[in-house]
Write an enzyme that holds these catalytic residues in place. Structure first.
Site, mmCIF file in Angstrom:
data_model
loop_
_atom_site.group_PDB
_atom_site.id
_atom_site.type_symbol
_atom_site.label_atom_id
_atom_site.label_comp_id
_atom_site.label_asym_id
_atom_site.label_seq_id
_atom_site.Cartn_x
_atom_site.Cartn_y
_atom_site.Cartn_z
ATOM 1 N N GLY A 71 0.202 1.016 12.652
ATOM 2 C CA GLY A 71 0.716 0.774 11.311
ATOM 3 C C GLY A 71 -0.169 1.379 10.242
ATOM 4 O O GLY A 71 -1.049 2.206 10.519
ATOM 5 N N LYS A 89 0.815 -1.214 0.000
ATOM 6 C CA LYS A 89 0.000 0.000 0.000
ATOM 7 C C LYS A 89 0.850 1.268 0.000
ATOM 8 O O LYS A 89 0.465 2.275 -0.591
ATOM 9 C CB LYS A 89 -0.966 -0.007 1.187
ATOM 10 C CG LYS A 89 -2.019 -1.107 1.095
ATOM 11 C CD LYS A 89 -2.984 -1.073 2.264
ATOM 12 C CE LYS A 89 -3.970 -2.223 2.185
ATOM 13 N NZ LYS A 89 -4.957 -2.204 3.275
#
Length: 273
Positions: free
Chosen positions: A129, A65
């Site tokens: 995260g 990502k």
């Protein structure tokens, strides 16, 4: 027939091909969707190859990502705020538009599907995260009384809180910072639950009517949701609904039509013994 794919490493476990096949059948869209494995050092090359082969869009999963964010030629506001991209659209001129639908998927599942109230409530999110970063702005937009990020490495949670401080009452700290707190909504954004372990959490962390949401999902309750049940959670939910809702956001970006998610969630939900 337009072609789409989800790209990841690993990717064999992905439910995305089935989800998008169900969406396509429901909405009458002529499209194909597959799972593509990319080498850890080969994400950009994989995307370029697939674009050259005529693919029109991609979902992006772990661990790419961040790379997708850098690869995109243009970003939506949601992607820019999240600092990560989970959806790429190949535009008519061949450039890549980066979007992040994770936060919208979580919020839609919580509010629309589960009927969870966020406004004026105390939220605790575990983890600091990329998965957590992607959902903070949509959660804060709903007006919680507080949102506390707790992480094993407290400095990461504190930095994340500073990054989003302009959007609402957000704080961060290590797991010890949970002492004395009570959550109306406790969200697990770590992968610990998949490993059958839960971070050490205070026994009284949940408010009397507090519930627990695990962004992970599986065919059986995660370790985090088993902890929730053992500690009197008023409700529990895993991340299957979030997965389907974020997929619907991607589908709508690509095809211009939004599918119904409820029937798809029901089809994918395993029957618990």
């Amino acid at each position: 027939m337009d072609k789409y794919a989800v790209i990841g490493h690993p990717i064999g476990h992905s439910k995305s091909p089935r989800i998008h096949a169900l969406f396509a059948g429901q909405t009458g869209q002529d499209m194909a969707y597959e799972a593509v494995f990319a080498p850890l050092d080969g994400f950009a090359d994989t995307v370029r190859r697939l674009v050259a082969e005529g693919y029109r869009g991609f979902n992006v999963t772990v661990p790419f990502k961040g790379e997708a964010f850098k690869l995109a030629d243009a970003l939506t506001d949601r992607a820019r705020c999240a600092g990560a991209v989970n959806t790429l659209k190949v535009q008519d001129d061949g450039t890549l538009l980066g979007e992040n639908t994770d936060g919208a998927g979580l919020v839609t599942d919580l509010v629309n599907n589960l009927g969870v109230a966020i406004a004026g409530r105390d939220l605790v999110v575990l983890g600091a995260g990329g998965a957590v970063r992607g959902v903070l702005a949509p959660l804060l937009a709903l007006g919680p009384a507080s949102l506390h990020i707790a992480n094993r490495t407290g400095a990461r949670a504190e930095q994340l809180a500073r990054d989003f401080a302009d959007l609402g009452p957000v704080t961060g700290g290590d797991l010890d910072s949970l002492m004395g707190r009570q959550a109306h909504v406790l969200i697990n954004g770590t992968s610990a639950g998949l490993d059958d372990e839960v971070p050490p959490l205070p026994d009284d962390l949940l408010h009397a009517d507090g519930g627990c949401y695990d962004m992970m999902y599986g065919d059986r309750p995660t370790a985090f949701l088993r902890w929730a049940a053992a500690h009197g959670a008023a409700w529990t939910a895993d991340g299957l609904g979030m997965l389907v809702e974020q997929a619907a956001e991607s589908f709508a970006l690509w095809r211009g039509v939004r599918p119904q998610t409820g029937p798809v969630i029901q089809i994918l939900r395993p029957v618990q013994p």
